[in-house]
Every structure is written in structure tokens, then in C-alpha cells.
Design a protein around this motif. Structure first.
Motif, PDB file in Angstrom:
ATOM      1  N   VAL A  62       0.846  -1.207   0.000  1.00  0.00           N
ATOM      2  CA  VAL A  62       0.000   0.000   0.000  1.00  0.00           C
ATOM      3  C   VAL A  62       0.874   1.248   0.000  1.00  0.00           C
ATOM      4  O   VAL A  62       0.590   2.212  -0.722  1.00  0.00           O
ATOM      5  N   ASP A  63       1.945   1.261   0.778  1.00  0.00           N
ATOM      6  CA  ASP A  63       2.873   2.402   0.757  1.00  0.00           C
ATOM      7  C   ASP A  63       3.427   2.620  -0.649  1.00  0.00           C
ATOM      8  O   ASP A  63       3.461   3.742  -1.148  1.00  0.00           O
ATOM      9  N   THR A  64       3.851   1.554  -1.297  1.00  0.00           N
ATOM     10  CA  THR A  64       4.385   1.667  -2.655  1.00  0.00           C
ATOM     11  C   THR A  64       3.324   2.192  -3.610  1.00  0.00           C
ATOM     12  O   THR A  64       3.586   3.078  -4.424  1.00  0.00           O
ATOM     13  N   LEU A  65       2.113   1.646  -3.501  1.00  0.00           N
ATOM     14  CA  LEU A  65       1.023   2.087  -4.365  1.00  0.00           C
ATOM     15  C   LEU A  65       0.752   3.580  -4.197  1.00  0.00           C
ATOM     16  O   LEU A  65       0.735   4.339  -5.169  1.00  0.00           O
ATOM     17  N   VAL A  66       0.561   4.028  -2.971  1.00  0.00           N
ATOM     18  CA  VAL A  66       0.156   5.415  -2.722  1.00  0.00           C
ATOM     19  C   VAL A  66       1.323   6.391  -2.893  1.00  0.00           C
ATOM     20  O   VAL A  66       1.194   7.406  -3.577  1.00  0.00           O
ATOM     21  N   ILE A  67       2.464   6.078  -2.321  1.00  0.00           N
ATOM     22  CA  ILE A  67       3.584   7.029  -2.338  1.00  0.00           C
ATOM     23  C   ILE A  67       4.277   7.062  -3.699  1.00  0.00           C
ATOM     24  O   ILE A  67       4.501   8.127  -4.270  1.00  0.00           O
ATOM     25  N   ASP A  68       4.600   5.896  -4.240  1.00  0.00           N
ATOM     26  CA  ASP A  68       5.386   5.858  -5.473  1.00  0.00           C
ATOM     27  C   ASP A  68       4.558   5.998  -6.751  1.00  0.00           C
ATOM     28  O   ASP A  68       5.063   6.487  -7.755  1.00  0.00           O
ATOM     29  N   HIS A  69       3.308   5.550  -6.725  1.00  0.00           N
ATOM     30  CA  HIS A  69       2.531   5.529  -7.958  1.00  0.00           C
ATOM     31  C   HIS A  69       1.374   6.526  -7.975  1.00  0.00           C
ATOM     32  O   HIS A  69       1.138   7.160  -9.000  1.00  0.00           O
ATOM     33  N   LEU A  70       0.648   6.656  -6.878  1.00  0.00           N
ATOM     34  CA  LEU A  70      -0.490   7.570  -6.856  1.00  0.00           C
ATOM     35  C   LEU A  70      -0.053   9.027  -6.681  1.00  0.00           C
ATOM     36  O   LEU A  70      -0.598   9.915  -7.349  1.00  0.00           O
ATOM     37  N   THR A  71       0.916   9.266  -5.840  1.00  0.00           N
ATOM     38  CA  THR A  71       1.357  10.647  -5.589  1.00  0.00           C
ATOM     39  C   THR A  71       1.747  11.382  -6.869  1.00  0.00           C
ATOM     40  O   THR A  71       1.275  12.505  -7.076  1.00  0.00           O
ATOM     41  N   PRO A  72       2.545  10.814  -7.768  1.00  0.00           N
ATOM     42  CA  PRO A  72       2.863  11.533  -8.995  1.00  0.00           C
ATOM     43  C   PRO A  72       1.630  11.841  -9.852  1.00  0.00           C
ATOM     44  O   PRO A  72       1.569  12.887 -10.503  1.00  0.00           O
ATOM     45  N   LEU A  73       0.643  10.961  -9.831  1.00  0.00           N
ATOM     46  CA  LEU A  73      -0.590  11.198 -10.603  1.00  0.00           C
ATOM     47  C   LEU A  73      -1.391  12.350 -10.030  1.00  0.00           C
ATOM     48  O   LEU A  73      -1.961  13.155 -10.763  1.00  0.00           O
ATOM     49  N   ILE A  74      -1.462  12.432  -8.711  1.00  0.00           N
ATOM     50  CA  ILE A  74      -2.235  13.477  -8.049  1.00  0.00           C
ATOM     51  C   ILE A  74      -1.531  14.829  -8.213  1.00  0.00           C
ATOM     52  O   ILE A  74      -2.177  15.847  -8.442  1.00  0.00           O
ATOM     53  N   ARG A  75      -0.241  14.828  -8.114  1.00  0.00           N
ATOM     54  CA  ARG A  75       0.506  16.084  -8.185  1.00  0.00           C
ATOM     55  C   ARG A  75       0.698  16.591  -9.601  1.00  0.00           C
ATOM     56  O   ARG A  75       1.059  17.747  -9.809  1.00  0.00           O
ATOM     57  N   ALA A  76       0.479  15.735 -10.599  1.00  0.00           N
ATOM     58  CA  ALA A  76       0.617  16.159 -12.000  1.00  0.00           C
ATOM     59  C   ALA A  76      -0.520  17.110 -12.347  1.00  0.00           C
ATOM     60  O   ALA A  76      -1.623  17.013 -11.808  1.00  0.00           O
ATOM     61  N   HIS A  77      -0.270  18.016 -13.223  1.00  0.00           N
ATOM     62  CA  HIS A  77      -1.314  18.951 -13.643  1.00  0.00           C
ATOM     63  C   HIS A  77      -2.326  18.198 -14.499  1.00  0.00           C
ATOM     64  O   HIS A  77      -1.960  17.340 -15.279  1.00  0.00           O
ATOM     65  N   PRO A  78      -3.642  18.539 -14.339  1.00  0.00           N
ATOM     66  CA  PRO A  78      -4.686  17.825 -15.097  1.00  0.00           C
ATOM     67  C   PRO A  78      -4.546  18.022 -16.585  1.00  0.00           C
ATOM     68  O   PRO A  78      -3.974  18.887 -17.092  1.00  0.00           O
TER      69      PRO A  78
END
Length: 147
Positions: free
Chosen positions: A131-147
Motif C-alpha cells: 500500500v505504501d508503494t502504491l500510494v507514495i510511489d505511484h499515486l502521488t505523482p498522478l495526483i501532483r501532476a497537472h490535469p
């Protein structure tokens, strides 16, 4: 005047008792709070209720809820079972698996399966590490990227 930035919609799909989905939602909320919208989609009402207790913004249960909701998601999160027809002791219907696989959302899938499926080349880390890998490494870049 600047337009408000739309929140990313993350669908977390789980079945049976909803424990894995709840763990994922807690981690996402810990890191992003209300800057994202989390939709808990349970294959059954118990799973949905558990995920709502973990602070999902909205929730719904069953095949039609999943089929109708995932096409509008930015990200879909769950275990390998959400992409396998008849997984989770039959709770994942072919229509559910097809909707997940066919939607345009980014899919972040944990390599956990009770379906006699081994994904070769992945570690067998415990759930909290995955879950840490999923949220920190993979989801965080998607959320922080501009739409």
C-alpha cells in the motif's frame, strides 16, 4: 480569474470484508486529505461500509455501481482480483472485470490474488508495504501532476 482545479477521483474497489480497500483509503487520506475524492466501490454492502468508515467520500455497492462509476474515474485502485471475472469467491462478475479493464482510468493494481494466479516478477511484500508503494510511489505523482 483562475479556474478551480478539479479534484482527482479515485475509485477504490474491494470485496468480501473490505479490509484491503479500507487500508488503501486510510493511506490515501493520510497523505492527501480532502484534496482527492475517494469513491468506495464494494462488490458487496459490507465491503462498501468498511471503506466508508475509512473516510471515503462516497460509496456504492454491486455490479451496476462499479460498471457505471469506473468510466468517470481518474484512477482505479484494487487488487488483481478486480480484473478477474469470478474472483473474490465469485463476487467479481464478468461485467465488473470488463468495466475495470476497459475504462480509461489509470489502474493501480496490488499483486494480491486468492485465485491461483501468480504474477511473476513481483515481490511478495506484506500488505502495508504494498500500500505504501502504491500510494507514495505511484499515486502521488498522478495526483501532483497537472490535469
Amino acid at each position: 480569474m483562475a479556474q478551480p482545479v478539479a479534484r482527482k477521483t479515485i475509485c477504490v474497489i474491494d470485496g468480501q470484508g473490505g479490509g484491503i480497500g479500507s487500508t488503501i483509503i486510510k493511506k490515501i487520506k493520510e497523505l492527501f486529505g480532502e484534496s482527492v475524492e475517494i469513491v468506495a466501490l464494494g462488490t458487496n454492502a459490507i465491503a462498501t461500509a468498511q471503506m466508508l468508515k475509512s473516510r471515503a467520500n462516497r460509496g456504492a455497492s454491486g455490479e451496476n455501481a462499479i460498471v457505471q462509476t469506473v468510466p468517470r474515474a481518474d484512477v482505479v485502485v484494487g487488487t488483481l482480483g478486480i480484473m478477474l471475472a469470478h474472483a473474490m469467491m465469485g463476487e467479481v462478475t464478468p461485467r465488473m472485470a470488463e468495466a475495470v479493464c476497459g475504462c480509461g482510468a489509470v489502474k493501480l493494481i496490488l499483486p494480491i490474488s486468492q485465485e491461483n494466479v501468480d504474477v511473476i516478477g513481483v515481490s511478495r511484500d506484506p500488505l502495508p508495504h504494498l500500500v505504501d508503494t502504491l500510494v507514495i510511489d505511484h499515486l502521488t505523482p498522478l495526483i501532483r501532476a497537472h490535469p
